[in-house]
Design an enzyme around this catalytic site. Structure first.
Site, mmCIF file in Angstrom:
data_model
loop_
_atom_site.group_PDB
_atom_site.id
_atom_site.type_symbol
_atom_site.label_atom_id
_atom_site.label_comp_id
_atom_site.label_asym_id
_atom_site.label_seq_id
_atom_site.Cartn_x
_atom_site.Cartn_y
_atom_site.Cartn_z
ATOM 1 N N GLU A 570 56.123 63.803 30.981
ATOM 2 C CA GLU A 570 57.184 63.041 30.310
ATOM 3 C C GLU A 570 56.821 61.558 30.199
ATOM 4 O O GLU A 570 57.171 60.899 29.215
ATOM 5 C CB GLU A 570 58.510 63.223 31.059
ATOM 6 C CG GLU A 570 58.994 64.666 31.157
ATOM 7 C CD GLU A 570 59.075 65.373 29.814
ATOM 8 O OE1 GLU A 570 59.240 64.704 28.778
ATOM 9 O OE2 GLU A 570 58.963 66.616 29.794
ATOM 10 N N HIS A 576 53.603 56.802 24.879
ATOM 11 C CA HIS A 576 53.420 56.894 23.427
ATOM 12 C C HIS A 576 54.474 56.034 22.729
ATOM 13 O O HIS A 576 54.177 55.310 21.771
ATOM 14 C CB HIS A 576 53.548 58.357 22.990
ATOM 15 C CG HIS A 576 52.935 58.655 21.663
ATOM 16 N ND1 HIS A 576 52.925 59.921 21.114
ATOM 17 C CD2 HIS A 576 52.307 57.868 20.754
ATOM 18 C CE1 HIS A 576 52.318 59.889 19.937
ATOM 19 N NE2 HIS A 576 51.942 58.663 19.691
#
Length: 820
Positions: A570, A576
């Site tokens: 996660e 990202h």
């Protein structure tokens, strides 16, 4: 994830919410490196020079924790000092949920939804009235700003619905989401918006000024408009809307059927003595929920309705094969209602695709994915199946040898359990994985790779929804704030069981060049905006949700190795979002093709298994001693023993998903029997891809007459012809791990790993610059080719990958999976 579940754009959704990503899987420090850790990694090379050392030196390395790092560790490991008694949660003027001044109360949250719609409507008018070249050049920006205005409220509404303990907030979120969703559906079929976008894209005077990321955003908008049926005539468009509504209805019916109890007729009668091999607590619960009956011979039988709970333990632990078979057959009979809803759903999806002009729903779904077409997915799956066939065959042979006869589906869990028991129990790794140490390890990994780290900060009153939520800042080497990560990781009754998930509450988007309309500055305060190089950006905000067990009183939260992989996964999504700041909301961070979005998160799972990375943080919560490298290797080998089983299951589900959404789904398929989906299920079971050269595979993996496993395949709802994506990204991540990061492997010997250094800053910068920073603003095949073009891959292979065609998919399917 993104587990696993992830951010899927459904067909017919242009202004989609960003949704969430779900996760549905030694060398220790030398004395020199211990000294460097003591100086807080002041050079990027300090995490790149490691070798073998004495246990004393390793322990010293773990014991050196800087004050800021200690605060990061303790905010997770010392919950009694930082949660329910915290005054900052209960007192003071609320600053607004997630630092948004518009989200102070349920009422203000509902008001924010109305204001966002009003802002969006003004932007719609700006687009449709654009006439001059300057006005037309602002169209893509307007659409992106419009999408962001809605998503900054809707995405938070989705989060609130899942995790907020206050029913008033939940009710407000439900109302806001429903109203805004209807408005967004109207935008998806707004002919004026579509025609103006096409006009702008087809006008060289406008399009020649597009930057690379702006062009990708424009293409994304146009593609989604067209998949919404906007180019259809009135009659066809009405049918499209009707089919879309039917698909949503059948999806809900299919999911609702999963919670229905088994019919009373589905009973297994088994001797009570067959419960003795089950855990005593499980056997007791089965007896309490079942009827017993005395036979004339004096034996007692149990009349059992095998739900998931009972079936799991009986199939794993019951020594009697006949009982296992009976339970399996009844358990897998499935729900007739679920099958009916599923077949109606699949038929409507197929007709929807035909209405829009696609050969099949698979073709429609894959047009904007890396795979591009169903035939390309088939190339990938068959290539991967072929290279993993030896492991699969060897596993079946080991099962046959252990049983002494043919093996069947109801033998699988039992034989796996027996083989694991034969290998002996290993000491638990959990004492070495306190949650605080794991988060500290993540910060150290990110510091080494990207020059960014995590910093624990105190939330303002009203900023979080529960006192157990932790707030982290992501900062770079110049102490520049990059974004915020909120961590809500413990199980509780008021929290929906979403498993592990990554919610994007706000994307990084450039705002200093926004189109001025009333309300466009809403929510942009000094807390939510950062300035870089003279430009202003929204501060990205993400929320990580996990379902970890609540720790015992007086003990820090201790994680299993699987849980460590989950939070690394996660956090891969989160990074990202933090680093994928390309200026546009619609292609920022994790807003990229579904078969590329899991790459950064799965790559982080490799770091969670890396002996070199584990050496940065894995130490005993009580003694401070580092995790022994040999214990890591033993656990890794044990986990890999049956990994071919999981891979085979993933391949099968991916192939079945493709078959159900293929152009071969014609009327003849649907009229051959009253359950055509079951017949297709049996056909996929017989595919040579899943049998190969393994003797006994026909019985072990063959279709069992009377079962309807597809009635339980709930991922067909969210994935819809894209279930292969996780496997695909798993292969990509493995390739990048070995070729870019020179990854070490926990199942290898320490000697083999000594020369490998996955914590290289050079490798991290390459991955950040070629993958993460682009978000969805670049063709992912180009990103993949660029990140692998470091001298470790043949130039011919790089050229094939850059093409992104059938050959590229075949190439990826041939790449070795190092974690099996």
């Amino acid at each position: 994830m993104h587990g696993s579940t992830r951010c899927f754009r459904q067909a017919g959704s242009l202004f989609t919410t960003k949704g969430m990503q779900r996760h549905s899987h030694t060398v220790f420090a030398s004395t020199t490196r211990a000294e460097r850790i003591a100086s807080r990694f002041s050079s990027s090379r300090q995490l790149q020079t490691a070798g073998t050392a004495s246990e004393t030196a390793k322990e010293a390395a773990h014991e050196v924790v800087h004050e800021d790092e200690k605060a990061l560790r303790d905010v997770f490991d010392l919950p009694t000092k930082t949660t329910l008694g915290s005054r900052w949660y209960h007192q003071g003027q609320p600053t607004g949920l997630l630092m948004e001044s518009r989200f102070v109360s349920p009422k203000s949250f509902k008001d924010a939804g109305g204001l966002a719609v009003a802002e969006a409507q003004q932007l719609v008018e700006k687009v449709v009235s654009a006439q001059t070249i300057d006005e037309k050049r602002q169209v893509v920006k307007c659409l992106d700003q419009l999408s962001d205005a809605l998503c900054r409220v809707m995405d938070v509404a989705e989060l609130v619905r899942q995790v907020h303990p206050d029913s008033n907030w939940q009710a407000a979120a439900d109302e806001v989401y429903a109203e805004m969703f209807d408005y967004m559906n109207g935008l998806n079929t707004h002919v004026g918006l579509y025609r103006k976008l096409v006009e702008v894209m087809d006008d060289p005077e406008c399009s020649r000024h597009f930057g690379a990321v702006e062009r990708e955003a424009a293409v994304s908008f146009r593609r989604d408009f067209e998949r919404s049926g906007i180019h259809l005539n009135k009659q066809a468009h009405s049918r499209f809307v009707e089919l879309s509504a039917g698909i949503n209805e059948q999806s809900r019916d299919f999911l609702r059927s999963q919670s229905q109890p088994l019919p009373k007729s589905r009973i297994v009668e088994m001797p009570m003595e067959h419960l003795r091999s089950l855990p005593s607590q499980v056997a007791m619960e089965i007896l309490q929920s079942s009827r017993t009956q005395k036979r004339r011979d004096g034996t007692t039988t149990v009349r059992l309705a095998p739900d998931d709970y009972a079936a799991h333990y009986i199939l794993r632990d019951c020594e009697d094969e006949a009982t296992r078979e009976s339970v399996y057959r009844v358990w897998q009979q499935g729900s007739s209602e679920a099958v009916k809803a599923l077949e109606s759903l699949l038929e409507k999806r197929q007709e929807l695709a035909h209405t829009v002009g696609f050969e099949s729903f698979g073709h429609m779904s894959l047009v904007d994915k890396m795979a591009k077409s169903p035939s390309h997915v088939d190339e990938f799956l068959r290539g991967l199946a072929a290279q993993t066939s030896p492991q699969w065959s060897a596993l079946i042979e080991s099962f046959k040898t252990a049983k002494g006869s043919d093996v069947y589906p109801w033998d699988r869990d039992y034989l796996v359990s027996r083989q694991q028991m034969d290998n002996g129990a290993l000491p638990s790794l959990m004492p070495y994985f306190s949650l605080g140490r794991v988060v500290l390890g993540l910060s150290r990994v990110f510091k080494s790779l990207y020059g960014v780290e995590l910093r624990a900060v105190t939330p303002q009153p009203g900023e979080i929804w529960h006192p157990e939520v932790r707030k982290l800042e992501v900062v770079d080497e110049n102490s520049q704030l990059l974004g915020i990560v909120y961590c809500d990781v413990f199980s509780r009754a008021s929290k929906s069981h979403v498993g592990a998930a990554h919610f994007t509450a706000r994307c990084a988007r450039r705002i200093d060049d926004d189109i001025c309309v009333q309300g466009s500055d809403a929510g942009h305060s000094s807390q939510t905006v950062v300035e870089r190089d003279g430009q202003r950006f929204q501060l990205p905000v993400v929320v990580l949700i996990c379902d970890f067990p609540v720790p015992a009183e007086g003990s820090p939260p201790l994680l299993s190795w699987s849980n460590v992989e989950t939070i690394f996964h996660e956090m891969g999504h989160a990074m990202h979002s933090m680093l994928g700041q390309n200026g546009y909301h619609n292609v920022a961070g994790t807003r990229c093709p579904v078969d590329f979005v899991e790459l950064p998160s799965i790559l982080m799972e490799h770091f969670a298994r890396s002996p070199r990375a584990l050496s940065l943080f894995a130490s005993h919560y009580h003694t401070g001693k580092p995790l022994p490298s040999e214990l890591v290797r033993q656990h890794a080998q044990q986990r890999r023993q049956h990994s071919a089983l999981d891979l085979h299951a993933q391949l099968f589900m991916s192939a079945l998903d493709q078959r159900y959404h293929s152009s071969h789904l014609q009327a003849s398929d649907k009229t051959a029997s009253d359950s055509w989906s079951t017949r297709l299920l049996a056909e996929v079971h017989r595919d040579p891809m899943f049998i190969g050269a393994a003797s006994g595979a026909n019985t072990f993996f063959g279709y069992v007459q009377g079962t309807k496993w597809q009635s339980r395949f709930t991922h067909l709802i969210g994935y819809g012809a894209s279930y292969y994506a996780y496997l695909f990204d798993r292969v990509l991540a493995g390739r990048i791990w070995s070729r870019v990061f020179a990854g070490d492997y926990a199942h290898s010997s320490v000697t083999e790993s000594d020369s490998l250094n996955p914590l290289s800053r050079e490798a991290g910068e390459r991955f950040k610059n070629e993958v993460l920073r682009w978000g969805g603003g670049r063709d992912p095949w180009q990103s993949l080719a660029s990140v692998l073009d470091n001298g470790q891959t043949k130039s011919s292979e790089i050229e094939a990958i850059a093409e992104g065609n059938r050959s590229a998919m075949r190439t990826v399917g041939s790449w070795q999976l190092f974690d099996i």
